[in-house]
Design a protein around this motif. Structure first.
Motif, PDB file in Angstrom:
ATOM      1  N   THR A  16      10.454  10.767 103.885  1.00 36.99           N
ATOM      2  CA  THR A  16      11.288  11.726 104.601  1.00 36.99           C
ATOM      3  C   THR A  16      12.752  11.475 104.250  1.00 36.99           C
ATOM      4  O   THR A  16      13.161  10.344 103.993  1.00 36.99           O
ATOM      5  CB  THR A  16      11.090  11.634 106.130  1.00 36.99           C
ATOM      6  OG1 THR A  16      11.384  10.315 106.560  1.00 36.99           O
ATOM      7  CG2 THR A  16       9.673  12.005 106.513  1.00 36.99           C
ATOM      8  N   LEU A  65      14.369  19.598  94.503  1.00 36.30           N
ATOM      9  CA  LEU A  65      12.955  19.724  94.849  1.00 36.30           C
ATOM     10  C   LEU A  65      12.239  20.695  93.911  1.00 36.30           C
ATOM     11  O   LEU A  65      11.073  20.484  93.562  1.00 36.30           O
ATOM     12  CB  LEU A  65      12.792  20.155  96.310  1.00 36.30           C
ATOM     13  CG  LEU A  65      13.200  19.094  97.323  1.00 36.30           C
ATOM     14  CD1 LEU A  65      13.106  19.657  98.741  1.00 36.30           C
ATOM     15  CD2 LEU A  65      12.369  17.839  97.172  1.00 36.30           C
ATOM     16  N   THR A  79       3.586  18.793  94.272  1.00 36.60           N
ATOM     17  CA  THR A  79       4.540  18.233  95.225  1.00 36.60           C
ATOM     18  C   THR A  79       4.349  18.996  96.520  1.00 36.60           C
ATOM     19  O   THR A  79       4.397  20.216  96.521  1.00 36.60           O
ATOM     20  CB  THR A  79       5.983  18.405  94.712  1.00 36.60           C
ATOM     21  OG1 THR A  79       6.109  17.766  93.444  1.00 36.60           O
ATOM     22  CG2 THR A  79       6.977  17.804  95.678  1.00 36.60           C
ATOM     23  N   SER A  81       5.147  19.553 100.772  1.00 35.42           N
ATOM     24  CA  SER A  81       6.123  19.374 101.836  1.00 35.42           C
ATOM     25  C   SER A  81       5.426  19.565 103.164  1.00 35.42           C
ATOM     26  O   SER A  81       4.716  20.545 103.366  1.00 35.42           O
ATOM     27  CB  SER A  81       7.237  20.414 101.681  1.00 35.42           C
ATOM     28  OG  SER A  81       8.115  20.366 102.783  1.00 35.42           O
ATOM     29  N   TYR A  89      13.250  16.745 105.380  1.00 32.00           N
ATOM     30  CA  TYR A  89      12.129  17.043 104.503  1.00 32.00           C
ATOM     31  C   TYR A  89      11.135  15.890 104.565  1.00 32.00           C
ATOM     32  O   TYR A  89      11.529  14.731 104.710  1.00 32.00           O
ATOM     33  CB  TYR A  89      12.592  17.170 103.046  1.00 32.00           C
ATOM     34  CG  TYR A  89      13.447  18.369 102.756  1.00 32.00           C
ATOM     35  CD1 TYR A  89      12.868  19.568 102.354  1.00 32.00           C
ATOM     36  CD2 TYR A  89      14.830  18.308 102.847  1.00 32.00           C
ATOM     37  CE1 TYR A  89      13.650  20.675 102.060  1.00 32.00           C
ATOM     38  CE2 TYR A  89      15.621  19.409 102.551  1.00 32.00           C
ATOM     39  CZ  TYR A  89      15.015  20.584 102.162  1.00 32.00           C
ATOM     40  OH  TYR A  89      15.790  21.677 101.867  1.00 32.00           O
ATOM     41  N   ILE A  91       8.145  14.847 101.950  1.00 28.45           N
ATOM     42  CA  ILE A  91       7.598  15.228 100.651  1.00 28.45           C
ATOM     43  C   ILE A  91       6.616  14.166 100.173  1.00 28.45           C
ATOM     44  O   ILE A  91       6.845  12.970 100.338  1.00 28.45           O
ATOM     45  CB  ILE A  91       8.733  15.380  99.599  1.00 28.45           C
ATOM     46  CG1 ILE A  91       9.753  16.417 100.034  1.00 28.45           C
ATOM     47  CG2 ILE A  91       8.168  15.686  98.211  1.00 28.45           C
ATOM     48  CD1 ILE A  91       9.280  17.849 100.018  1.00 28.45           C
ATOM     49  N   PHE A 116      11.336  26.163  95.768  1.00 33.85           N
ATOM     50  CA  PHE A 116      10.841  25.477  96.952  1.00 33.85           C
ATOM     51  C   PHE A 116      10.441  26.555  97.944  1.00 33.85           C
ATOM     52  O   PHE A 116      11.265  27.316  98.413  1.00 33.85           O
ATOM     53  CB  PHE A 116      11.926  24.578  97.554  1.00 33.85           C
ATOM     54  CG  PHE A 116      11.453  23.844  98.769  1.00 33.85           C
ATOM     55  CD1 PHE A 116      10.529  22.841  98.644  1.00 33.85           C
ATOM     56  CD2 PHE A 116      11.936  24.163 100.005  1.00 33.85           C
ATOM     57  CE1 PHE A 116      10.088  22.162  99.758  1.00 33.85           C
ATOM     58  CE2 PHE A 116      11.499  23.496 101.123  1.00 33.85           C
ATOM     59  CZ  PHE A 116      10.575  22.484 101.000  1.00 33.85           C
TER      60      PHE A 116
END
Length: 117
Positions: A16, A65, A79, A81, A89, A91, A116
């Motif tokens: 985070t 990102l 990736t 989220s 965030y 991730i 994103f």
């Protein structure tokens, strides 16, 4: 931070960070995850740093990102989220063809193709 996010972070599955953190700090955190794709390329990172020099913090993180999402997909990893419920965030990474990722799609966002979402 929710209990779920804390557990995921403690397990090394997500990291985070805040919307205004520096990309280099975020990069180091991502590389520390057990799920980080070891063959992910950072070749374009120096160009990225130059390109976003004049961006505000939020734009810089979003662009970063996008870069991470693009390169992780090229390495066969998505990736992901996790919604934190605030400006932070969370991730992590998951093999892009895994059953777990397919089942979780309604709760997670996939970062892909320089966007994103």
């Amino acid at each position: 931070m929710s209990t779920l996010l804390a557990e995921l972070e403690n397990a090394g599955l997500v990291t985070t960070f805040e919307w205004d953190d520096e990309p280099e700090t975020i990069r180091a955190q991502l590389e520390g995850l057990s799920s980080f794709p070891g063959d992910m390329s950072w070749d374009s990172y120096a160009d990225f740093v130059e390109d976003v020099e004049d961006y505000d913090d939020a734009e810089r993180v979003e662009q970063f990102l996008g870069l991470v999402g693009k390169h992780s997909l090229e390495a066969g990893t998505a990736t992901v989220s996790v919604d934190t419920g605030n400006d932070a965030y969370a991730i992590g990474f998951a093999p892009k063809h895994s059953q777990q990722l397919k089942k979780a799609m309604r709760w997670i966002t996939v970062v892909r193709r320089d966007t994103f979402t």
